[in-house]
Design a protein around this motif. Structure first.
Motif, mmCIF file in Angstrom:
data_model
loop_
_atom_site.group_PDB
_atom_site.id
_atom_site.type_symbol
_atom_site.label_atom_id
_atom_site.label_comp_id
_atom_site.label_asym_id
_atom_site.label_seq_id
_atom_site.Cartn_x
_atom_site.Cartn_y
_atom_site.Cartn_z
ATOM 1 N N MET A 616 0.839 -1.203 0.000
ATOM 2 C CA MET A 616 0.000 0.000 0.000
ATOM 3 C C MET A 616 0.870 1.248 0.000
ATOM 4 O O MET A 616 0.680 2.174 -0.790
ATOM 5 C CB MET A 616 -0.898 0.014 1.249
ATOM 6 C CG MET A 616 -1.938 -1.087 1.236
ATOM 7 S SD MET A 616 -2.800 -1.213 2.830
ATOM 8 C CE MET A 616 -3.574 -2.817 2.618
ATOM 9 N N VAL A 617 1.827 1.252 0.911
ATOM 10 C CA VAL A 617 2.699 2.421 1.038
ATOM 11 C C VAL A 617 3.454 2.642 -0.268
ATOM 12 O O VAL A 617 3.579 3.758 -0.769
ATOM 13 C CB VAL A 617 3.675 2.226 2.224
ATOM 14 C CG1 VAL A 617 4.733 3.310 2.227
ATOM 15 C CG2 VAL A 617 2.907 2.204 3.537
ATOM 16 N N GLU A 618 3.939 1.560 -0.869
ATOM 17 C CA GLU A 618 4.721 1.697 -2.099
ATOM 18 C C GLU A 618 3.855 2.121 -3.265
ATOM 19 O O GLU A 618 4.305 2.844 -4.148
ATOM 20 C CB GLU A 618 5.432 0.387 -2.406
ATOM 21 C CG GLU A 618 6.448 0.072 -1.310
ATOM 22 C CD GLU A 618 7.551 -0.850 -1.758
ATOM 23 O OE1 GLU A 618 7.242 -1.777 -2.522
ATOM 24 O OE2 GLU A 618 8.707 -0.630 -1.342
ATOM 25 N N ASN A 619 2.606 1.675 -3.275
ATOM 26 C CA ASN A 619 1.689 2.129 -4.313
ATOM 27 C C ASN A 619 1.543 3.646 -4.271
ATOM 28 O O ASN A 619 1.601 4.311 -5.293
ATOM 29 C CB ASN A 619 0.314 1.498 -4.104
ATOM 30 C CG ASN A 619 0.075 0.331 -5.026
ATOM 31 O OD1 ASN A 619 -0.399 0.507 -6.135
ATOM 32 N ND2 ASN A 619 0.447 -0.857 -4.574
ATOM 33 N N VAL A 620 1.355 4.160 -3.059
ATOM 34 C CA VAL A 620 1.198 5.607 -2.904
ATOM 35 C C VAL A 620 2.455 6.321 -3.391
ATOM 36 O O VAL A 620 2.403 7.270 -4.177
ATOM 37 C CB VAL A 620 0.913 5.978 -1.427
ATOM 38 C CG1 VAL A 620 0.929 7.492 -1.234
ATOM 39 C CG2 VAL A 620 -0.427 5.399 -0.983
ATOM 40 N N ALA A 621 3.614 5.825 -2.945
ATOM 41 C CA ALA A 621 4.874 6.472 -3.289
ATOM 42 C C ALA A 621 5.133 6.410 -4.791
ATOM 43 O O ALA A 621 5.597 7.368 -5.398
ATOM 44 C CB ALA A 621 6.016 5.819 -2.529
ATOM 45 N N LYS A 622 4.800 5.271 -5.384
ATOM 46 C CA LYS A 622 5.062 5.086 -6.812
ATOM 47 C C LYS A 622 4.102 5.937 -7.646
ATOM 48 O O LYS A 622 4.507 6.653 -8.545
ATOM 49 C CB LYS A 622 4.887 3.584 -7.156
ATOM 50 C CG LYS A 622 5.064 3.239 -8.599
ATOM 51 C CD LYS A 622 6.526 3.212 -8.975
ATOM 52 C CE LYS A 622 6.714 2.908 -10.451
ATOM 53 N NZ LYS A 622 8.095 3.175 -10.866
ATOM 54 N N ILE A 623 2.825 5.866 -7.303
ATOM 55 C CA ILE A 623 1.823 6.540 -8.133
ATOM 56 C C ILE A 623 1.945 8.059 -8.020
ATOM 57 O O ILE A 623 1.865 8.776 -9.003
ATOM 58 C CB ILE A 623 0.405 6.075 -7.741
ATOM 59 C CG1 ILE A 623 0.226 4.614 -8.126
ATOM 60 C CG2 ILE A 623 -0.660 6.939 -8.408
ATOM 61 C CD1 ILE A 623 -1.045 3.979 -7.633
ATOM 62 N N TYR A 624 2.157 8.569 -6.785
ATOM 63 C CA TYR A 624 2.116 10.024 -6.637
ATOM 64 C C TYR A 624 3.474 10.703 -6.660
ATOM 65 O O TYR A 624 3.551 11.913 -6.843
ATOM 66 C CB TYR A 624 1.313 10.387 -5.379
ATOM 67 C CG TYR A 624 -0.129 10.049 -5.608
ATOM 68 C CD1 TYR A 624 -0.913 10.881 -6.407
ATOM 69 C CD2 TYR A 624 -0.667 8.856 -5.163
ATOM 70 C CE1 TYR A 624 -2.212 10.541 -6.711
ATOM 71 C CE2 TYR A 624 -1.972 8.505 -5.464
ATOM 72 C CZ TYR A 624 -2.735 9.352 -6.237
ATOM 73 O OH TYR A 624 -4.017 9.012 -6.561
ATOM 74 N N LYS A 625 4.542 9.943 -6.451
ATOM 75 C CA LYS A 625 5.867 10.569 -6.458
ATOM 76 C C LYS A 625 6.851 9.865 -7.378
ATOM 77 O O LYS A 625 7.929 10.370 -7.653
ATOM 78 C CB LYS A 625 6.444 10.575 -5.023
ATOM 79 C CG LYS A 625 5.702 11.510 -4.083
ATOM 80 C CD LYS A 625 5.895 12.961 -4.493
ATOM 81 C CE LYS A 625 4.957 13.844 -3.703
ATOM 82 N NZ LYS A 625 5.093 15.250 -4.134
ATOM 83 N N ASN A 626 6.485 8.653 -7.824
ATOM 84 C CA ASN A 626 7.392 7.852 -8.639
ATOM 85 C C ASN A 626 8.723 7.636 -7.935
ATOM 86 O O ASN A 626 9.784 7.765 -8.543
ATOM 87 C CB ASN A 626 7.588 8.517 -10.005
ATOM 88 C CG ASN A 626 8.266 7.581 -10.984
ATOM 89 O OD1 ASN A 626 8.168 6.361 -10.855
ATOM 90 N ND2 ASN A 626 8.980 8.145 -11.953
ATOM 91 N N ILE A 627 8.659 7.372 -6.632
ATOM 92 C CA ILE A 627 9.905 7.157 -5.896
ATOM 93 C C ILE A 627 9.915 5.756 -5.291
ATOM 94 O O ILE A 627 8.883 5.115 -5.168
ATOM 95 C CB ILE A 627 10.076 8.186 -4.744
ATOM 96 C CG1 ILE A 627 8.865 8.140 -3.792
ATOM 97 C CG2 ILE A 627 10.295 9.588 -5.277
ATOM 98 C CD1 ILE A 627 9.068 8.932 -2.520
ATOM 99 N N LYS A 628 11.111 5.325 -4.970
ATOM 100 C CA LYS A 628 11.271 4.002 -4.366
ATOM 101 C C LYS A 628 11.675 4.208 -2.917
ATOM 102 O O LYS A 628 12.642 4.917 -2.618
ATOM 103 C CB LYS A 628 12.377 3.250 -5.113
ATOM 104 C CG LYS A 628 12.315 1.752 -4.945
ATOM 105 C CD LYS A 628 13.213 1.094 -5.975
ATOM 106 C CE LYS A 628 13.527 -0.370 -5.699
ATOM 107 N NZ LYS A 628 12.973 -1.041 -4.573
#
Lengths: 794, 342
Positions: A616-628
């Motif tokens: 979930m956390v990574e989805n948010v980071a990926k979708i809204y910031k494109n960060i790892k």
């Protein structure tokens, strides 16, 4: 506040005006009306009767058999009142009449027929007095309807006090009448007052104001020879209908004038008053108010002194020591104006809100004090013609409000309201509200604000706009559009992130958004074994236990889990809420926006749940910031509900954004030992501040790629991230991607080792790799891994 | 040999005719046309046929081979067709009425309503701003024209904090900051959580949501406010609404109004929702008080504007027919999960 229409009719002719319609107009132009009561509607056929004979009733000491003459007939009734007497006139309800909704019927009392009853004030509804029956004037014609004698028929409406907060002038009937006159375009009758000048020759009262900022004006007069003890039925009725209890003539008089003019007054027993001084208390003191309550007063409380002794709390309540009693025949009447803030502070400190204090705190017009005295004397004379004024009107008027003049042009008015008013219309409205208007060149109006509106209510052009538009009627204003400049709307990053996160969690991951309170629930904390440390506290909360503001989201999320766990085998909740960081005492706190997630399942393993949370956390980071994101040792969060081993700080760059953790089993077991629970806190505000990583398009290779799987044997404590670091170190020329295929652990076979299988994809963008090139890549990788104690099982 | 060919022909045709499955037809193909198949065998062994007959035999065998190849292909097609037919006819009828697990969570009703409103406002050119929950006394009261010891402070029971700050009692607490941030002209809304020190019951919460808006420009009039509110509320309720203004006292506006809408449930005829009055008290609004503009750094001689407040909690309750305000903060999924996503 209750407004009696009868009372209003003393000042405005309402002939031909529908009362309900009038009250509606009042709502639309002045203030909110909360309710309307029609008094007397349910009383019918109560008439004036005379007791022509009184006989004792056998065996009943208290009962009497009366014969009552109601003009056209004589009626028998049994009456228990102690004050029955031959020859007195009474309010008689005969068989078949209606008294406040109760039908009076023929009945038997003590074996005697009773065909009606003599009413008490309470029964008629004009006061609480039930000690005896009403005794009416001797000269009233028998059989007259009681409504012609006592004004029990009235419409009373209640105004929401809050909507009068800014209108000190509306805290009495005369002010309301003024308003109604303007609304109905009728004349306001002048107030009938005693001419006080004629007492100028009498002795002056000794008044001193020591704290000159606290008391704007103190007016007084003394009156002797008060012979009557009780007020007229008219006065009692009005007071009762307006929510005050009739007590005695003099107390009722002060209340009556207060309800009429809005000016609180206090009557001292004249015998106790030698000289008045208005000053603040030097030291703490105890003082008994006239409600027989001992009150501790702080130094600085504004008091009225008689010589050296306090006799009243200024603007709030008088003292027991000087109050009017049944024996009082002379009074010292106070009509004063105190500083609004001072009265308000005193009343709130003592938790003693009185009718007087709630008027004073609105900032009354000091001009009222004299008017009120004049009116008091006038009305008292009507009640008791024997009274004698025994002093001159004594008046100390220290602080006069400045005269307020507002200049405003017709053009300005019309622009701000959006209506084309003629000059006449504007002048009409303002004049009806008692403003004095002078018209100058270019339609400029010079407006003199009347004193009763000038204490704080009306001071600027905006106030004039309000007066004109509300009397004109907001309903009469035609809606108009305006050509406003249109600008692109800037949207703050965090709003997109917040909504996006919420939608993602709800739609993709099936979580439910909850709202919680921003303070900890002490009871639940104890029940669940959650420890929270000290933080910023509410000092006046209704429930003092729950006063600590939250500095993290997990506890409030866990409350929600606890609440729902009996109803759902598997569920997740989340909230984006505020937490409060309060590190430096007495400084402003810092506020952070945090996403809190709690997942609970009765069948998924803790590890599975932990990875779901991570996803979930990574989805948010990926979708809204494109960060790892990275996951590191959790050193920042050490709350007792966090799992000591399996908790991981979420990191990006050098910022810790939050954590993912299993719930500490000690807390978990309190919630439900059968459930696995994972919690997440993520600083959504910090995440919002992170710069979005641009998406860069990678060309798709036209040449074939080669896949190979490596099964890498490593110590079981080696992290995947460690292997990734080694892969990075190996510096492969053609590595396009690699993917984790499997992790195999088996205590029996592998002991303290594990097998990690990774699929590598290599390929070039220039040509198809030949066997040598491929072998070179493989060997480079194998060698580097080997150097780092990672052995390939090919 | 020619006899042999015709007997093979007879045999193979019989077998093909009797073949039932793809497997058996493949066996037939191998038996007759495979590397060691009977027909291929003849062709391979032509040498052993006497010279004169060799050509005739070859022709016959080849013809047979082509013929059988075609026959087998046809038969294969036929069998495949039959097999599909069987497969389809014997397929298990799936019960699509069995339930699925949507695994859809839910957004909080306030989020849903707030988002809807924000979109309307954004389409009307409003900026969406965010305020704090813990505020200074200045921002919450003084900057909106409620000085210390003003009776208007009684209108809101305040949660005071030990450091002298407070939990904001109204979204208006953000007005000052927003005016200072953007200056005039300005069109902004600012939704947020507000707090009042009250006992809870079905219609009182100590924690609730408001949305406030401000519009400041040159020559904004009361008539403009009415127009704007009417347009806005029609958009919110997705139907033309009738509005009326009544005087209302809020210290930060002058004049201040209570805005009522004609009851959207009964068209003003009187029902339970409007308490039989035909009108629903919906939102306080008014022309921004010159003092408030001044404190926000905006010249009240040059600019005027209006402000309005919408009770998000109230609107959410209206939208979903919730009758107990406490449900919103209950965290009870049995209630909240009913509100879905939109």
């Amino acid at each position: 506040m209750f407004i009696s229409i009868n009372w209003i009719k003393d000042f405005v002719d309402l002939e031909g005006i529908d009362v309900k319609d009038l009250i509606y107009k009042f709502t639309m132009s002045t203030a909110e009306v909360e309710g309307i009561v029609e008094y007397g509607k349910d009383t019918k056929d109560v008439v004036v009767g005379r007791i022509v004979s009184v006989e004792n009733v056998e065996n009943y000491k208290k009962l009497h058999k009366l014969l009552v003459d109601i003009g056209n007939e004589k009626i028998n009734c049994i009456c228990g009142a102690p004050n029955v007497k031959e020859g007195i006139n009474v309010a008689f309800a005969k068989d078949g009449s209606l008294v406040n909704g109760i039908k009076i019927k023929k009945t038997d009392i003590a074996d005697h027929e009773s065909n009606g009853m003599c009413l008490s004030e309470k029964e008629l509804g004009i006061s609480e007095d039930h000690s005896g029956i009403i005794i009416l004037d001797d000269n009233i014609k028998l059989g007259t309807d009681i409504k012609e004698v006592i004004p029990i028929e009235d419409v009373v409406y209640e105004i929401d006090n809050k909507s009068l907060t800014n209108r000190p002038d509306l805290w009495g009937h005369y002010g309301i009448a003024r308003e109604i006159a303007a609304i109905t375009k009728r004349d306001l009758k002048p107030l009938q007052v005693e001419d006080l000048e004629k007492y100028n020759e009498l002795k002056k009262l000794d008044i001193n104001i020591e704290d000159k900022d606290e008391c704007y004006r103190y007016s007084a007069i003394t009156i002797d020879n008060v012979t009557k003890k009780v007020s007229s039925y008219k006065m009692k009725t009005r007071l009762t209908y307006c929510g005050l209890r009739p007590i005695s003539l003099l107390v009722d008089m002060t209340n009556y004038i207060m309800l009429e003019l809005g000016q609180p007054m206090h009557a001292f027993d004249k015998d106790f008053i030698k000289s008045i001084n208005v000053k603040t208390l030097k030291d703490k003191e105890e003082f008994i108010t006239l409600d027989d309550t001992k009150r501790s007063l702080d130094a600085g409380t504004l008091m009225i002194y008689n010589e050296k002794n306090p006799v009243a709390i200024a603007g709030v309540m008088g003292g027991q020591n000087t109050q009017i009693t049944d024996n009082t025949t002379s009074l010292f009447l106070e009509s004063a104006n105190f500083n609004a803030v001072t009265v308000r502070k005193t009343a709130s400190k003592l938790a003693l809100r009185t009718d007087a204090s709630s008027r004073y705190e609105k900032t009354l017009d000091p001009e009222l004090t004299k008017l009120a005295v004049g009116r008091f004397v006038k009305v008292l004379k009507q009640e008791d013609s024997n009274i004698k004024v025994s002093s001159s009107f004594s008046d100390l008027y220290l602080n006069k409000y400045p005269n307020i003049i507002i200049e405003i042009s017709r053009e300005y008015i019309n622009k701000k309201i959006g209506v084309e008013f003629t000059l006449d219309k504007i002048v009409d409205i303002l004049t009806s509200l008692k403003f004095i208007v002078d018209v100058k060149e270019n339609d400029l109006l010079v407006i003199n604000v009347p004193t009763f509106r000038a204490t704080k209510d009306i001071s600027s052009k905006a106030d004039i706009i309000e007066e004109i538009s509300r009397i004109y009627g907001y309903d009469n204003i035609v809606p108009q559009t305006n050509l406003w400049k249109v600008e692109p709307v800037r949207k703050e990053e965090i709003r997109t992130l917040e909504y996006g996160t919420k939608k993602l969690l709800a739609e993709k991951f099936g979580l439910s958004e909850v709202h919680s309170y921003v303070w900890y629930d002490t009871k639940l904390n104890n029940e669940l074994g959650i420890n929270t440390h000290d933080n910023l506290k509410i000092v006046n909360g209704l429930n003092r236990l729950d006063s600590t503001l939250r500095y993290n989201m997990a506890p409030t999320m866990l409350y929600s889990v606890y609440k729902n766990i009996k109803n759902y085998d598997e569920f997740g909740v989340f909230e984006i809420g505020r937490v409060f960081e309060y590190t430096n005492k007495n400084e402003n706190c810092k506020e952070h926006k945090v996403l809190g997630i709690a997942l609970s399942s009765n069948f998924k393993s803790e590890e599975t749940l932990l990875f779901e949370a991570k996803k979930m956390v990574e989805n948010v980071a990926k979708i809204y910031k494109n960060i790892k994101l990275e996951y590191v040792e959790n050193l920042h969060y050490n709350d007792n509900f966090i799992h000591p081993v399996n908790s991981f700080a979420i990191k990006y760059d050098n910022t810790i954004l939050g954590y993912i953790s299993l719930l500490n089993p000690k807390v978990r077991d309190k919630i439900n030992p059968k459930s696995n629970i994972v919690i997440v806190e993520l600083r959504i505000d910090l995440l919002a501040d992170i710069k979005n990583v641009d998406v860069v398009f990678n060309e798709i290779s036209r040449y074939q790629t080669v896949d190979f799987d490596f099964s890498i044997v490593v110590d079981s404590n080696v992290k995947y991230k460690d292997i990734e670091n080694v892969i990075a170190k190996s510096n492969l020329s053609y590595l396009q991607k690699y993917t984790l295929i499997d992790v195999y652990e088996n205590k029996l076979k592998l002991k303290d080792k594990k097998n990690v299988t990774i699929r590598f994809t290599i390929g070039s963008y220039e040509n198809t790799l030949n066997k040598d090139q491929i072998d070179e890549e493989r060997n480079k990788l194998i060698d580097t891994l080997k150097q780092n104690n990672m052995i390939i099982n090919v | 040999m020619i006899d042999k060919i015709s007997s093979i022909e007879k045999e193979v045709k019989e077998k093909i005719a009797n073949a039932k499955t793809s497997v058996s037809i493949e066996e037939i193909r191998v038996e007759f046309l495979g590397k060691k198949g009977k027909i291929i065998d003849i062709l391979k062994n032509l040498k052993s046929v006497e010279e004169t007959k060799r050509k005739e035999v070859a022709t016959l065998a080849n013809k047979l081979r082509v013929d059988i190849e075609n026959k087998i292909e046809d038969k294969k097609e036929e069998i495949k067709e039959k097999e599909y037919e069987n497969k389809i006819n014997n397929a298990k009828k799936i019960d699509l009425t069995l339930p699925t697990n949507l695994n859809i969570g839910s957004l909080h009703p306030i989020t849903i309503v707030q988002k809807e409103l924000e979109e309307i406002f954004e389409s009307m050119g409003f900026t969406v701003e965010d305020g704090n929950e813990v505020e200074t006394e200045y921002n919450n009261f003084e900057a909106v024209n409620v000085p210390k010891h003003h009776p208007a402070r009684d209108m809101q029971d305040t949660f005071w904090l030990e450091n002298g700050q407070l939990l904001k009692t109204q979204t208006s607490a953000a007005q000052n900051k927003i005016m200072k941030k953007y200056g005039a002209p300005l069109k902004a809304i600012f939704p947020g959580r507000c707090f009042r020190n009250e006992e809870l019951d079905a219609s009182h919460e100590n924690t609730f949501f408001q949305m406030e808006g401000m519009m400041i420009d040159k020559d904004v009039s009361i008539a403009n406010l009415i127009y704007f509110m009417k347009t806005l509320l029609s958009e919110i309720f997705k139907k033309e609404v009738e509005v009326r203004l009544r005087p209302g006292y809020f210290p930060f506006v002058e004049p201040g109004f209570e805005l009522d809408i004609k009851c959207i449930y009964c068209d003003g005829k009187g029902c339970k929702v409007c308490k039989h009055g035909g009108w629903i008290e919906l939102c306080p609004c008014g022309m921004i008080h010159p003092n408030v503009l001044k404190m926000g750094g905006i010249d009240p001689e040059k600019y005027s504007g209006f402000a309005f407040g919408l009770g998000l909690s109230r609107l959410a309750m209206m939208k979903y027919g919730i009758n107990d305000l406490r449900i919103l903060n209950s965290g009870d999924l049995r209630a909240l999960k009913q509100m879905y996503i939109k």
